[in-house]
Design an enzyme around this catalytic site. Structure first.
Site, PDB file in Angstrom:
ATOM      1  N   LYS A 142      -4.933 -29.667 -28.376  1.00 47.50           N
ATOM      2  CA  LYS A 142      -5.904 -28.713 -28.919  1.00 47.50           C
ATOM      3  C   LYS A 142      -6.786 -29.446 -29.937  1.00 47.50           C
ATOM      4  O   LYS A 142      -6.273 -30.074 -30.877  1.00 47.50           O
ATOM      5  CB  LYS A 142      -5.132 -27.577 -29.596  1.00 47.50           C
ATOM      6  CG  LYS A 142      -5.764 -26.210 -29.464  1.00 47.50           C
ATOM      7  CD  LYS A 142      -4.780 -25.156 -29.940  1.00 47.50           C
ATOM      8  CE  LYS A 142      -5.449 -23.811 -30.099  1.00 47.50           C
ATOM      9  NZ  LYS A 142      -4.549 -22.863 -30.751  1.00 47.50           N
TER      10      LYS A 142
HETATM   11  O1  G3P Z   1      -5.067 -18.434 -30.970  1.00 49.05           O
HETATM   12  C1  G3P Z   1      -5.690 -18.584 -32.179  1.00 49.05           C
HETATM   13  C2  G3P Z   1      -4.973 -17.832 -33.217  1.00 49.05           C
HETATM   14  O2  G3P Z   1      -3.775 -18.472 -33.545  1.00 49.05           O
HETATM   15  C3  G3P Z   1      -5.773 -17.490 -34.412  1.00 49.05           C
HETATM   16  O3  G3P Z   1      -5.482 -16.199 -34.685  1.00 49.05           O
HETATM   17  O4  G3P Z   1      -5.281 -14.180 -36.027  1.00 49.05           O
HETATM   18  O5  G3P Z   1      -5.380 -16.436 -37.145  1.00 49.05           O
HETATM   19  O6  G3P Z   1      -7.397 -15.464 -36.085  1.00 49.05           O
HETATM   20  P1  G3P Z   1      -5.919 -15.533 -36.063  1.00 49.05           P
END
Ligand code: G3P
Length: 215
Positions: free
Chosen positions: A83
């Site tokens: 990633k």
């Molecule tokens: O897949 C990406 C994720 O881990 C980010 O999520 O909720 O931190 O925006 P969030």
């Protein structure tokens, strides 16, 4: 649409994998830090639980550093996907890794043009962050819709992961738009099972069955 689990928690992955509905896992530095354990050890364990793409993020900001991290991580297991954030150096590294047949998931995508660039660099996956776009008062699904439309016009071979999923409605909308994958937190996966009529129906069936047994 495939469902990946967005977590670095081995306990969550073990449980969800047991349900038979997930076909991959995504992690990020924040999720890994929450676990307070060695990154490689976590990845090895995840790979033993799920036979599908497992995204592991690099933290280097220069091409050679990214390549070194990526080669080290991908040596853990062929299912590891590297990633990398979408910035010029990141895409430069991504295109080098594509030549080496190491799959890359380009992350922190907030626009269709970023997704287009990532696809051109040979990314195997792009991860638009739906929830974080909503957070700033824009519509994450509009961005996903644009990406699906553009990718539908060409044959990049890049798969779209709807990421930063915050609730079941995001999953539903991503599926309606034809996202290849939604990567969902464990809580959201649990919420997707839920319907009050299912709970009521199970209770009624069990109660009625007990009545038969009593006669
Ligand atoms: O897949 C990406 C994720 O881990 C980010 O999520 O909720 O931190 O925006 P969030």
């Amino acid at each position: 649409m495939e469902i990946f689990l967005d977590t670095a928690s081995v306990e969550e992955i073990r449980e969800a994998a047991g349900w038979g509905v997930i076909s991959g896992v995504t992690t990020n530095p924040t999720l890994v830090a929450k676990e307070g354990r060695d990154f490689r050890a976590i990845l090895e364990e995840i790979c033993s639980l799920v036979d599908g793409p497992i995204s592991a993020e690099v933290i280097s900001m220069d091409v050679e550093g990214i390549l070194e991290e990526a080669r080290g991580l991908s040596a853990i297991n062929p299912n590891i996907v590297i990633k990398i954030p979408v910035f010029p150096v990141g895409l430069q590294a991504a295109s080098r890794l594509a030549e080496e047949k190491i799959r890359v998931n380009v992350t922190l995508i907030f626009s269709a043009l970023q997704a287009l660039l990532a696809a051109r660099a040979g990314a195997a996956f792009v991860s638009p962050f739906i929830g974080r776009i909503d957070d700033i008062g824009q519509d994450g699904m509009d961005v996903l819709d644009d990406i699906m439309g553009i990718f539908g016009n060409y044959d990049f071979g890049t798969r779209v992961i709807a990421a930063s999923i915050r609730h079941p409605r995001h999953v539903l909308d991503a599926a309606r738009l034809g996202a290849d994958i939604a990567t969902v937190p464990f809580t959201v996966l649990g919420q997707m099972f839920k319907h009050p009529l299912t709970d009521q129906g199970i209770t009624r069936f069990l109660n009625d069955w007990d009545k038969i047994k009593e006669t």
